[in-house]
Design a protein around this motif. Structure first.
Motif, mmCIF file in Angstrom:
data_model
loop_
_atom_site.group_PDB
_atom_site.id
_atom_site.type_symbol
_atom_site.label_atom_id
_atom_site.label_comp_id
_atom_site.label_asym_id
_atom_site.label_seq_id
_atom_site.Cartn_x
_atom_site.Cartn_y
_atom_site.Cartn_z
ATOM 1 N N ALA A 138 -15.969 10.516 -25.286
ATOM 2 C CA ALA A 138 -17.137 11.371 -25.509
ATOM 3 C C ALA A 138 -18.427 10.557 -25.436
ATOM 4 O O ALA A 138 -18.414 9.352 -25.637
ATOM 5 C CB ALA A 138 -17.042 12.046 -26.877
ATOM 6 N N LEU A 161 -17.885 17.113 -15.556
ATOM 7 C CA LEU A 161 -18.901 17.823 -16.348
ATOM 8 C C LEU A 161 -19.368 16.983 -17.534
ATOM 9 O O LEU A 161 -20.532 17.054 -17.925
ATOM 10 C CB LEU A 161 -18.362 19.159 -16.849
ATOM 11 C CG LEU A 161 -18.175 20.246 -15.819
ATOM 12 C CD1 LEU A 161 -17.554 21.483 -16.469
ATOM 13 C CD2 LEU A 161 -19.503 20.608 -15.161
ATOM 14 N N ALA A 162 -18.448 16.215 -18.111
ATOM 15 C CA ALA A 162 -18.781 15.419 -19.299
ATOM 16 C C ALA A 162 -19.552 14.146 -18.966
ATOM 17 O O ALA A 162 -20.105 13.504 -19.856
ATOM 18 C CB ALA A 162 -17.500 15.062 -20.059
ATOM 19 N N GLU A 215 -26.375 16.327 -29.253
ATOM 20 C CA GLU A 215 -25.314 16.893 -28.426
ATOM 21 C C GLU A 215 -24.234 15.868 -28.116
ATOM 22 O O GLU A 215 -24.522 14.703 -27.899
ATOM 23 C CB GLU A 215 -25.943 17.390 -27.131
ATOM 24 C CG GLU A 215 -25.025 18.014 -26.142
ATOM 25 C CD GLU A 215 -25.777 18.598 -24.948
ATOM 26 O OE1 GLU A 215 -25.176 19.399 -24.238
ATOM 27 O OE2 GLU A 215 -26.963 18.251 -24.729
ATOM 28 N N ILE A 221 -24.442 12.898 -19.295
ATOM 29 C CA ILE A 221 -25.288 13.520 -20.320
ATOM 30 C C ILE A 221 -26.512 12.648 -20.617
ATOM 31 O O ILE A 221 -27.608 13.158 -20.803
ATOM 32 C CB ILE A 221 -24.494 13.830 -21.612
ATOM 33 C CG1 ILE A 221 -25.375 14.592 -22.621
ATOM 34 C CG2 ILE A 221 -23.927 12.591 -22.233
ATOM 35 C CD1 ILE A 221 -24.647 15.064 -23.842
ATOM 36 N N GLN A 248 -20.766 15.560 -25.482
ATOM 37 C CA GLN A 248 -19.966 16.125 -24.410
ATOM 38 C C GLN A 248 -18.708 15.290 -24.252
ATOM 39 O O GLN A 248 -18.756 14.064 -24.354
ATOM 40 C CB GLN A 248 -20.739 16.178 -23.095
ATOM 41 C CG GLN A 248 -21.842 17.209 -23.132
ATOM 42 C CD GLN A 248 -22.525 17.394 -21.791
ATOM 43 O OE1 GLN A 248 -22.374 16.598 -20.871
ATOM 44 N NE2 GLN A 248 -23.308 18.452 -21.693
ATOM 45 N N SER A 249 -17.593 15.985 -23.998
ATOM 46 C CA SER A 249 -16.310 15.313 -23.880
ATOM 47 C C SER A 249 -15.391 16.149 -23.002
ATOM 48 O O SER A 249 -15.678 17.313 -22.714
ATOM 49 C CB SER A 249 -15.677 15.156 -25.265
ATOM 50 O OG SER A 249 -14.438 14.490 -25.193
ATOM 51 N N SER A 250 -14.284 15.546 -22.600
ATOM 52 C CA SER A 250 -13.239 16.310 -21.930
ATOM 53 C C SER A 250 -11.892 15.869 -22.472
ATOM 54 O O SER A 250 -11.687 14.698 -22.803
ATOM 55 C CB SER A 250 -13.295 16.129 -20.414
ATOM 56 O OG SER A 250 -13.014 14.809 -20.045
ATOM 57 N N PHE A 274 -13.462 20.930 -20.863
ATOM 58 C CA PHE A 274 -14.767 20.302 -21.112
ATOM 59 C C PHE A 274 -15.297 20.885 -22.416
ATOM 60 O O PHE A 274 -15.195 22.095 -22.658
ATOM 61 C CB PHE A 274 -15.728 20.634 -19.969
ATOM 62 C CG PHE A 274 -17.175 20.393 -20.301
ATOM 63 C CD1 PHE A 274 -17.693 19.115 -20.305
ATOM 64 C CD2 PHE A 274 -18.012 21.454 -20.626
ATOM 65 C CE1 PHE A 274 -19.028 18.891 -20.618
ATOM 66 C CE2 PHE A 274 -19.338 21.243 -20.936
ATOM 67 C CZ PHE A 274 -19.856 19.957 -20.934
ATOM 68 N N MET A 275 -15.878 20.026 -23.262
ATOM 69 C CA MET A 275 -16.455 20.474 -24.530
ATOM 70 C C MET A 275 -17.899 20.014 -24.649
ATOM 71 O O MET A 275 -18.215 18.870 -24.321
ATOM 72 C CB MET A 275 -15.650 19.916 -25.701
ATOM 73 C CG MET A 275 -14.302 20.569 -25.865
ATOM 74 S SD MET A 275 -13.308 19.713 -27.070
ATOM 75 C CE MET A 275 -12.463 18.583 -25.995
ATOM 76 N N ASP A 276 -18.732 20.917 -25.115
ATOM 77 C CA ASP A 276 -20.132 20.616 -25.387
ATOM 78 C C ASP A 276 -20.392 21.052 -26.824
ATOM 79 O O ASP A 276 -20.230 22.232 -27.154
ATOM 80 C CB ASP A 276 -21.039 21.373 -24.418
ATOM 81 C CG ASP A 276 -22.497 20.988 -24.578
ATOM 82 O OD1 ASP A 276 -22.821 19.818 -24.342
ATOM 83 O OD2 ASP A 276 -23.310 21.866 -24.935
ATOM 84 N N VAL A 280 -23.181 21.001 -29.931
ATOM 85 C CA VAL A 280 -24.628 20.868 -30.085
ATOM 86 C C VAL A 280 -25.042 21.296 -31.488
ATOM 87 O O VAL A 280 -24.493 22.256 -32.033
ATOM 88 C CB VAL A 280 -25.353 21.771 -29.051
ATOM 89 C CG1 VAL A 280 -26.846 21.704 -29.225
ATOM 90 C CG2 VAL A 280 -24.962 21.423 -27.645
#
Length: 117
Positions: free
Chosen positions: A64, A40-41, A74, A44, A76-78, A83-85, A87
């Motif tokens: 990230a 998911l990360a 934004e 981007i 994004q990381s894991s 998973f982290m978003d 913003v």
């Protein structure tokens, strides 16, 4: 649309004191595996039509990716199965881009380095 591997998630939004028309939003999704969270990360930058990569500090640069999309910034990381978003954007006006980028990097560094599974 189904999110493969999704276990649980949460969202929190804060109004920024210094710029009350802007908000910081953090989404955390627990996934079944670290591979699903990492997937998911990824991407981007390629998903962004106008994005310019934001340089991150060494403490999070390997885990990230950050992007400036002009009206939204934004990260994004894991971390493990999460998973982290993160913003910063404005639902009510324009974003002070320079200030938003600085705040985004600071918030992301605190959240990602302090995250505990």
């Amino acid at each position: 649309t189904e999110l493969t591997g999704f276990v649980s998630g949460g969202l929190r939004r804060w109004q920024l004191t210094d710029r009350p028309l802007e908000v910081a939003e953090i989404i955390v999704l627990e996934m079944e595996s670290a591979d699903e969270a990492a997937f998911l990360a990824e991407g981007i930058l390629s998903a962004s039509e106008v994005g310019i990569e934001i340089e991150l500090p060494a403490s999070i640069a390997d885990s990230a990716t950050a992007v400036d999309n002009v009206d939204i910034v934004e990260v994004q990381s894991s971390v493990g199965n999460y998973f982290m978003d993160i913003v910063i954007w404005s639902p009510f006006g324009e974003v002070d881009n320079a200030a938003a980028k600085a705040d985004l990097v600071s918030i992301a560094e605190a959240v990602i380095t302090g995250f505990e599974e």
